[in-house]
Design an enzyme around this catalytic site. Structure first.
Site, PDB file in Angstrom:
ATOM      1  N   CYS A   1     -28.359 -32.615 -25.110  1.00 16.23           N
ATOM      2  CA  CYS A   1     -29.245 -31.526 -25.519  1.00 16.23           C
ATOM      3  C   CYS A   1     -30.629 -32.100 -25.794  1.00 16.23           C
ATOM      4  CB  CYS A   1     -28.687 -30.858 -26.778  1.00 16.23           C
ATOM      5  SG  CYS A   1     -29.784 -29.594 -27.429  1.00 16.23           S
TER       6      CYS A   1
ATOM      7  N   HIS B   1     -27.753 -46.487 -16.655  1.00 14.68           N
ATOM      8  CA  HIS B   1     -28.461 -45.321 -16.108  1.00 14.68           C
ATOM      9  C   HIS B   1     -27.797 -43.998 -16.481  1.00 14.68           C
ATOM     10  CE1 HIS B   1     -30.486 -47.992 -12.800  1.00 14.68           C
ATOM     11  NE2 HIS B   1     -30.992 -48.169 -13.996  1.00 14.68           N
TER      12      HIS B   1
ATOM     13  N   GLN C   1     -25.042 -49.665 -13.043  1.00 16.50           N
ATOM     14  CA  GLN C   1     -26.148 -48.718 -12.827  1.00 16.50           C
ATOM     15  C   GLN C   1     -25.575 -47.386 -12.376  1.00 16.50           C
ATOM     16  OE1 GLN C   1     -29.499 -50.890 -10.477  1.00 16.50           O
ATOM     17  NE2 GLN C   1     -27.615 -52.021 -10.127  1.00 16.50           N
ATOM     18  N   ASN C   2     -24.277 -47.358 -12.119  1.00 20.64           N
ATOM     19  CA  ASN C   2     -23.665 -46.142 -11.582  1.00 20.64           C
ATOM     20  C   ASN C   2     -23.410 -45.125 -12.689  1.00 20.64           C
ATOM     21  OD1 ASN C   2     -23.721 -47.520  -9.244  1.00 20.64           O
ATOM     22  ND2 ASN C   2     -21.537 -48.020  -9.214  1.00 20.64           N
TER      23      ASN C   2
ATOM     24  N   ALA D   1     -17.366 -54.464  -0.838  1.00 18.37           N
ATOM     25  CA  ALA D   1     -16.892 -54.889  -2.162  1.00 18.37           C
ATOM     26  C   ALA D   1     -15.361 -54.849  -2.255  1.00 18.37           C
ATOM     27  CB  ALA D   1     -17.516 -53.992  -3.235  1.00 18.37           C
TER      28      ALA D   1
ATOM     29  N   ARG E   1     -22.912 -33.235  -7.560  1.00 22.53           N
ATOM     30  CA  ARG E   1     -22.453 -34.629  -7.676  1.00 22.53           C
ATOM     31  C   ARG E   1     -21.238 -34.711  -8.609  1.00 22.53           C
ATOM     32  NH1 ARG E   1     -26.852 -38.858  -8.953  1.00 22.53           N
ATOM     33  NH2 ARG E   1     -25.258 -40.187  -8.070  1.00 22.53           N
TER      34      ARG E   1
ATOM     35  N   TYR F   1     -26.970 -32.098  -9.712  1.00 16.10           N
ATOM     36  CA  TYR F   1     -25.983 -32.777 -10.571  1.00 16.10           C
ATOM     37  C   TYR F   1     -24.656 -32.027 -10.626  1.00 16.10           C
ATOM     38  CZ  TYR F   1     -29.328 -36.311 -11.620  1.00 16.10           C
ATOM     39  OH  TYR F   1     -30.199 -37.361 -11.474  1.00 16.10           O
TER      40      TYR F   1
ATOM     41  N   GLY G   1     -22.895 -54.796  -4.998  1.00 15.24           N
ATOM     42  CA  GLY G   1     -23.286 -53.523  -4.389  1.00 15.24           C
ATOM     43  C   GLY G   1     -24.561 -52.913  -4.934  1.00 15.24           C
TER      44      GLY G   1
HETATM   45  N1  APR Z   1     -19.677 -52.887  -0.577  1.00 14.34           N
HETATM   46  C1  APR Z   1     -20.693 -53.614  -1.102  1.00 14.34           C
HETATM   47  N2  APR Z   1     -21.991 -53.264  -1.013  1.00 14.34           N
HETATM   48  C2  APR Z   1     -22.275 -52.120  -0.377  1.00 14.34           C
HETATM   49  C3  APR Z   1     -21.274 -51.289   0.199  1.00 14.34           C
HETATM   50  C4  APR Z   1     -19.924 -51.723   0.096  1.00 14.34           C
HETATM   51  N3  APR Z   1     -18.915 -51.033   0.599  1.00 14.34           N
HETATM   52  N4  APR Z   1     -21.875 -50.213   0.762  1.00 14.34           N
HETATM   53  C5  APR Z   1     -23.194 -50.362   0.533  1.00 14.34           C
HETATM   54  N5  APR Z   1     -23.443 -51.509  -0.141  1.00 14.34           N
HETATM   55  C6  APR Z   1     -24.722 -52.059  -0.617  1.00 14.34           C
HETATM   56  C7  APR Z   1     -25.912 -51.694   0.237  1.00 14.34           C
HETATM   57  O1  APR Z   1     -26.073 -52.679   1.251  1.00 14.34           O
HETATM   58  C8  APR Z   1     -27.046 -51.721  -0.782  1.00 14.34           C
HETATM   59  O2  APR Z   1     -27.601 -53.010  -0.872  1.00 14.34           O
HETATM   60  O3  APR Z   1     -24.957 -51.495  -1.884  1.00 14.34           O
HETATM   61  C9  APR Z   1     -26.362 -51.406  -2.102  1.00 14.34           C
HETATM   62  C10 APR Z   1     -26.675 -50.028  -2.645  1.00 14.34           C
HETATM   63  O4  APR Z   1     -28.024 -49.950  -2.951  1.00 14.34           O
HETATM   64  P1  APR Z   1     -28.703 -48.666  -3.590  1.00 14.34           P
HETATM   65  O5  APR Z   1     -28.294 -47.464  -2.831  1.00 14.34           O
HETATM   66  O6  APR Z   1     -30.146 -48.958  -3.715  1.00 14.34           O
HETATM   67  O7  APR Z   1     -28.006 -48.562  -5.034  1.00 14.34           O
HETATM   68  P2  APR Z   1     -28.378 -49.267  -6.402  1.00 14.34           P
HETATM   69  O8  APR Z   1     -28.863 -50.659  -6.187  1.00 14.34           O
HETATM   70  O9  APR Z   1     -27.204 -49.077  -7.283  1.00 14.34           O
HETATM   71  O10 APR Z   1     -29.563 -48.375  -6.901  1.00 14.34           O
HETATM   72  C11 APR Z   1     -30.083 -48.638  -8.176  1.00 14.34           C
HETATM   73  O11 APR Z   1     -31.507 -46.753  -8.084  1.00 14.34           O
HETATM   74  O12 APR Z   1     -31.775 -44.563  -7.428  1.00 14.34           O
HETATM   75  C12 APR Z   1     -31.566 -45.405  -8.499  1.00 14.34           C
HETATM   76  O13 APR Z   1     -30.674 -44.949 -10.629  1.00 14.34           O
HETATM   77  C13 APR Z   1     -30.324 -45.104  -9.275  1.00 14.34           C
HETATM   78  O14 APR Z   1     -28.686 -46.595 -10.231  1.00 14.34           O
HETATM   79  C14 APR Z   1     -29.475 -46.336  -9.082  1.00 14.34           C
HETATM   80  C15 APR Z   1     -30.533 -47.395  -8.863  1.00 14.34           C
END
Ligand code: APR
Length: 236
Positions: free
Chosen positions: A117, A109, A91-92, A220, A57, A54, A176
């Site tokens: 704490c 999330h 979720q970001n 996006a 990140r 973290y 996304g």
């Molecule tokens: N524009 C749009 N979509 C995109 C782009 C882009 N430039 N680049 C990647 N993607 C898409 C990918 O095709 C994929 O379907 O975004 C998606 C990202 O998926 P994940 O990596 O699984 O992310 P997310 O769905 O946010 O994950 C959910 O999982 O690990 C946990 O807590 C974490 O919040 C996260 C949750």
């Protein structure tokens, strides 16, 4: 009153800003999949590893390499125009929506720029590297600080509010997100059950593609701004 438009964002919206998605094929960090580090068990077993993850990140997020992109900015503009009729759920854990100008964001999330704490539950800003010896600014105890992040196996924040808002909306858009992580992946079903229109923007077809009325394939940064402009132009 429920917002008319609810947008759910995932890691894909921040990909063009320089933050790797979770399920990116090159997404290993020090040989670990993020899912192996982002758990309460990993934190109990090896807190230094989880802190390193973290801290790295957070440093990337505040570095000059990372900035909001056109999709974040388009969503901030939708909030400006639609006000209370617009709600953003993400979720970001990054703060790119806020940096683009969004003010009302539900971080289901958690947030990378905050720490919590484990003793007194106080949430404060995470602006220096976390270590096992860091002290809580609120209760003064050492060794209880953790990132303010919902780890695998933990309950997302503000779920009751999210379900209520999604169930009352007229349009639900997901941007996304791979549609594999619950409960976020099922929000589209809640929206549809209550008659909302649904649309999904992503680079690849998500797992829950079948639940959306419309799918817009692409980055996006290319697909969201024209859609937002259209929404703004077509409002009564
Ligand atoms: N524009 C749009 N979509 C995109 C782009 C882009 N430039 N680049 C990647 N993607 C898409 C990918 O095709 C994929 O379907 O975004 C998606 C990202 O998926 P994940 O990596 O699984 O992310 P997310 O769905 O946010 O994950 C959910 O999982 O690990 C946990 O807590 C974490 O919040 C996260 C949750």
């Amino acid at each position: 009153m429920h917002p008319k438009i609810v947008v759910l964002t995932g890691a894909g919206i921040s990909a063009e800003s320089g933050i790797r998605t979770f399920r990116d094929p090159n997404g290993l960090w020090e040989g670990h999949r993020p899912e192996e580090v982002a758990t309460p068990e990993a934190f109990s077993r090896d807190p230094e590893l989880v802190y390193r993850f973290y801290n790295a990140r957070r440093r990337l997020l505040i570095s000059s390499e990372v900035a909001p992109n056109a999709a974040h900015i388009a969503l901030a503009r939708l909030e400006q125009v639609f006000g209370d009729s617009f709600l953003l759920i993400t979720q970001n854990v990054d703060d790119l929506h806020e940096r683009a100008g969004s003010q009302r964001v539900i971080h289901m999330h958690g947030e990378l720029m905050k720490k919590r704490c484990s003793f007194c539950q106080a949430v404060s800003s995470f602006d220096e590297d976390l270590t096992i010896h860091a002290k809580c600014v609120s209760c003064g105890k050492e060794g209880g600080l953790r990132p303010h992040i919902v780890w695998f196996g933990e309950m997302p924040f503000e779920l009751d509010r999210i379900w209520s808002e999604v169930s009352g909306c007229g349009l639900f858009a997901a941007i996304g997100t791979s549609g594999v992580v619950e409960p976020a992946a099922s929000l589209v079903h809640d929206a549809r059950t209550s008659g909302a229109n649904t649309i999904c923007f992503s680079l690849e077809s998500p797992e829950n593609r079948g639940a959306f009325a419309e799918f817009v394939e692409g980055k996006a940064g290319d697909t969201v701004p024209p859609w937002a402009n259209e929404m703004i132009a077509s409002q009564p």
